[in-house]
Structures are given as C-alpha cells and as structure tokens.
Design an enzyme around this catalytic site. Structure first.
Site, PDB file in Angstrom:
ATOM      1  N   HIS A   1      15.193   4.758 -50.845  1.00  0.00           N
ATOM      2  CA  HIS A   1      14.513   5.986 -50.412  1.00  0.00           C
ATOM      3  C   HIS A   1      15.098   6.582 -49.136  1.00  0.00           C
ATOM      4  O   HIS A   1      14.806   7.719 -48.800  1.00  0.00           O
ATOM      5  CB  HIS A   1      13.022   5.722 -50.182  1.00  0.00           C
TER       6      HIS A   1
ATOM      7  N   ARG B   1      16.511   8.483 -46.046  1.00  0.00           N
ATOM      8  CA  ARG B   1      16.982   9.862 -45.939  1.00  0.00           C
ATOM      9  C   ARG B   1      18.504   9.956 -45.890  1.00  0.00           C
ATOM     10  O   ARG B   1      19.096  10.836 -46.503  1.00  0.00           O
ATOM     11  CB  ARG B   1      16.406  10.528 -44.690  1.00  0.00           C
TER      12      ARG B   1
ATOM     13  N   ASP C   1       8.504   3.024 -36.685  1.00  0.00           N
ATOM     14  CA  ASP C   1       9.417   4.114 -36.342  1.00  0.00           C
ATOM     15  C   ASP C   1       9.310   5.336 -37.238  1.00  0.00           C
ATOM     16  O   ASP C   1      10.246   6.119 -37.342  1.00  0.00           O
ATOM     17  CB  ASP C   1      10.849   3.568 -36.416  1.00  0.00           C
TER      18      ASP C   1
ATOM     19  N   HIS D   1      10.319   5.419 -55.712  1.00  0.00           N
ATOM     20  CA  HIS D   1       9.614   6.069 -54.602  1.00  0.00           C
ATOM     21  C   HIS D   1       9.058   7.403 -55.101  1.00  0.00           C
ATOM     22  O   HIS D   1       9.635   8.024 -55.981  1.00  0.00           O
ATOM     23  CB  HIS D   1      10.608   6.291 -53.452  1.00  0.00           C
TER      24      HIS D   1
ATOM     25  N   GLU E   1       5.951  -3.901 -33.836  1.00  0.00           N
ATOM     26  CA  GLU E   1       7.342  -3.872 -34.341  1.00  0.00           C
ATOM     27  C   GLU E   1       8.224  -3.041 -33.395  1.00  0.00           C
ATOM     28  O   GLU E   1       8.961  -2.145 -33.799  1.00  0.00           O
ATOM     29  CB  GLU E   1       7.419  -3.320 -35.769  1.00  0.00           C
TER      30      GLU E   1
ATOM     31  N   GLU F   1      14.693   7.371 -37.737  1.00  0.00           N
ATOM     32  CA  GLU F   1      13.894   6.239 -37.236  1.00  0.00           C
ATOM     33  C   GLU F   1      14.430   5.633 -35.945  1.00  0.00           C
ATOM     34  O   GLU F   1      13.653   5.196 -35.089  1.00  0.00           O
ATOM     35  CB  GLU F   1      13.767   5.159 -38.318  1.00  0.00           C
TER      36      GLU F   1
END
Ligand code: UD1
Ligand code: UDP
Length: 381
Positions: free
Chosen positions: A209, A211, A96, A242, A118, A132
C-alpha cells in the site's frame, strides 16, 4: 481523575493503540476518552469492533482519494473542538500517520502534553517512507514523553538531543496485540482461506500500500506476482487488498483469472494473523507486518529500499528487496526453492516486544501525570 485521550485514525494505529486503550480502561487512576479521526473507515472499524472499543468521539474525516493536506486539515480542525470540550490532561498518539502528527500538533497548540508511542523510528531518508519519516520527526519535536519500542529507536532520539528522562523504552504494542490475536485462534470466515489451510499448500502472503510504491513500482509487483504464480502452480499467493483504489488499480489487473492467486478484502486482524501463522513466505511493504512476522518465524521480503525497522533485518528474518520486478521474482523463488535459504530466514525472533508494552506505556503516562512510577524498561526478549 486525569483524562487521557488516545487519538488514532488508521488500521495500524488502531491495532497498536488497542492494547493501550484496554490497559487505560482497566486502570482506575485514569479516565480514558477515545477519539478517532476516521482517516480510515472500514479498516479502522474492523479493528475497534474486534477489540470491543467504542470511540467517544469520531471525526469521520475520510474522503475517497483523500490528499495528505486534506487529512491533516480536517484532523486539526475537528480535533480542536474535541480538545476544548474534553480538556484532556494528556493526548496519546501512535507512530507516523497524518492523523498521528496532526493530532500531536493540535494538542501541542493547546499546551496539552503529547505522549508518542512507537517514537524514534528513522529511515534517515525524508522521502521514504513518504510522508511518514517527516511525520514522526515532527512529532518528536513536540512530544512530552517519547516511547520508543527498542533501544535502536531510543538511541535515534537521544542522538537528536531528546532529554533522556523523557524517553522510556516500552517494546511495541503490536506484539501485545499479536499475542492476544494468535491466542484467540480466530477461524477463517472466508471459506476459500479455510479450504486453503486444510489443503496444506504453501502460501505466499502479500500486502502492499505504501505511497512511494504506488504507480509503476506497484504495477511491476503485480507483474512479478503473475510470473511467480505461473512458475509455482503448487503454491497459493494470497493478497488481502488494501481499500485504497489507487493500490487496487495498479495491482489487481495483473492477477485476474489466475487460479492460484487469491485476492481478499482487508482481513479482520484475527484472521490476518491466522493467515500469517499459516504462511510460508511474506512479501510486504507494511511496517506492522515487518514487526509481526519475525515473531512467528516467517521470512519477510520487504518491498522497500530502506527500513526504519532494522532490528529484524539484523536478526536475519527480514530482507529488503525493493520493488524491482526481477528481484521480487528471484527473491521469492529462492525462498520457495532453496531449503537452506529458507531455514536461514525462518528462526523466530522477538526484537520488537514481549507482550507487555501497553502496561509499560500506561506506567509511563502515570509517571508523566504524577499518579505512579514507570515499570522497568523493555530490554529485548
Ligand atoms: C495511511 C498512512 C500510512 C499507513 C497506512 C495504513 C498517512 C500519511 N499514511 O496510508 O502511514 O501505513 O494508512 O494502511 O497517514 N480507504 C477506504 N477505506 C479505508 C481505508 C482507506 O476507502 O478503511 C481508501 C480511501 O479512498 C482513502 C484511501 O484509501 O482516500 C487512502 O487512505 P489513506 O489513509 O490516505 O492512505 P495512505 O496515506 O496511503
Ligand atoms: N492487517 C490486517 N488485515 C489485513 C492486512 C493487514 O489486520 O488484511 C494488519 C497487520 O497484521 C498489521 C497492520 O494491519 O498489524 C498493518 O497495517 P498496514 O500494512 O495497512 O499499515 P502499516 O503497518 O504499513 O502502517
């Protein structure tokens, strides 16, 4: 010979596509042409190097502090020329990310069948994870073959009226990658990690990490970690940071100078899974880590409000806690202080795969392209 083109761009895609690339390369029914967008750079190259994959095409699109539209636009533009030149019979995308959905759109526009690995994960909240949840729904609209990892994700697709014959449950290839990495028993290159492992101290492993957690929520997590480090001086808190500067700016200032907090660069996959095996508790907002840790019997506290991976939550090894500072402190403390609570969450479960997902994926592609039959679907381990 049919040409199959896996396209990927970020670390988690690379880890999950690597077993498929290896299986395609070993199969003389296919010509496998690997294309990377370079949405990530160091974190992508680290994975390709580990698995010995040398991409045939690399768009190298990364920019510092890149925007979603920038990544999408550069992927679409760069891929068009590669698709024209190579003329693949099928394109494989994973999950995604922006790379994944832009690649699916680029292939669809050229009427090249899209295989979606997936597929079918849903949080049912279009804003979380952002972007995503939207990305994977868009890809589901245009894919020719949908490869959900579990029956839960299969059912999501069937509810959206995807034709049953286009859906094939494979298990998640992350478990193929994990089993291979754990078998390899990669030693720590970072001496601080080697010393930590031999000290026998308990380890809390943290990754973050997402968003939607960037900004205030992530700063709160940083404060929570500092409080936990002060409260548990006998425990080590390890954060492989990250590469995203926005993530580092939010979290690292809270951790400076703390003796029992160890911040590292992104770890190579073999070292990261070694650390995962050595950890006592995992605190994360990562998708992949949520899938890996349960199969190693590690309790996972997920810093998100919802998850598209409910299987391990149902099995009891994953708990959604959000990002509230007080809750992060209390939930981690509970697992470090209460042996009963710890035991209840530390049974190894494998809802996501059995290590044969790549084989199934290749058999699904073979059927799609008329050169073979599907293996029996994954039905839980
Ligand atoms: C992206 C994916 C997310 C996935 C995550 C995995 C999208 C929309 N998001 O996150 O689904 O969970 O990757 O980590 O596709 N950077 C480097 N070097 C690297 C990687 C990143 O310098 O190897 C820096 C760059 O400044 C870059 C920034 O990190 O601009 C953010 O990278 P990006 O891929 O845009 O991150 P996300 O979209 O947050
Ligand atoms: N990982 C890694 N090194 C690290 C941190 C994570 O190899 O330092 C691996 C981890 O095992 C998992 C994947 O990276 O397979 C998860 O990537 P990330 O959290 O960036 O993305 P997500 O899974 O949330 O999309």
């Amino acid at each position: 010979m049919p040409i199959v083109m896996p396209i990927y761009g970020t670390r988690p895609e690379a880890i999950k596509v690597a077993p498929i690339v290896k299986a395609l390369q070993a199969d003389d029914r296919f010509d496998c042409v690997v294309t990377v967008t370079g949405q990530h750079r160091e974190m992508l190259d680290q994975v390709n190097e580990l698995f010995g994959i040398v991409p045939d095409h690399d768009l190298n699109i990364i920019q510092p502090r890149q925007t979603l539209n920038g990544v999408f636009a550069r992927t679409l533009a760069g891929l068009d020329a590669v698709l024209e030149e190579v003329g693949p019979d099928a394109v494989l995308v994973q999950g995604d990310t922006t790379t994944s959905t832009a690649a699916a759109v680029a292939a669809f526009n050229r009427q090249i069948p899209v295989v979606h690995a997936e597929a079918g994960l849903r949080s049912f909240d279009i804003m979380s994870p952002f972007p995503e949840e939207a990305n994977r729904k868009i890809t589901s609209q245009i894919a020719a073959l949908h490869l959900p990892p579990t029956s839960v994700s299969r059912d999501n697709l069937l509810r959206e009226a995807v034709a049953e014959e286009d859906v094939y449950v494979t298990g998640n290839t992350v478990i193929d990658a994990l089993l291979e990495a754990v078998r390899a028993q990669v030693p720590f290159e970072d001496e601080r990690l080697a010393a930590l492992e031999s000290s026998g101290r308990r380890i809390v492993l943290i990754t973050t990490h997402r968003r939607e957690n960037q900004g205030d929520a992530m700063r709160g997590v940083g404060r929570a970690l500092a409080r936990l480090a002060a409260r548990f001086p006998d425990v080590s808190f390890v954060l492989p940071a990250h590469r995203n500067p926005v993530v580092r700016e939010a979290i690292l200032p809270h951790l400076e100078g703390l003796e029992n907090v160890l911040v590292t660069e992104p770890l190579a996959y073999g070292e990261f899974t070694h650390l995962l095996s050595a950890a006592t508790v995992v605190l994360t907002d990562s998708g992949g880590v949520q899938e890996e840790a349960p199969s190693l019997g590690k309790p996972v506290l997920v810093m998100r409000e919802n998850t598209e991976r409910p299987e391990a939550v149902s099995a009891g090894t994953v708990r959604l806690i959000g990002t509230d500072e007080e809750l992060v402190v209390s939930e981690v403390s509970r697992l470090l202080e209460d042996p009963q609570a710890y035991t209840a969450m530390s049974t190894a479960v494998n809802p996501y795969g059995d290590g044969r997902a790549a084989e199934r994926t290749v058999s699904g592609i073979a059927q799609l392209l008329g050169v073979g039959e599907r293996l029996p679907a994954f039905d839980g381990a």
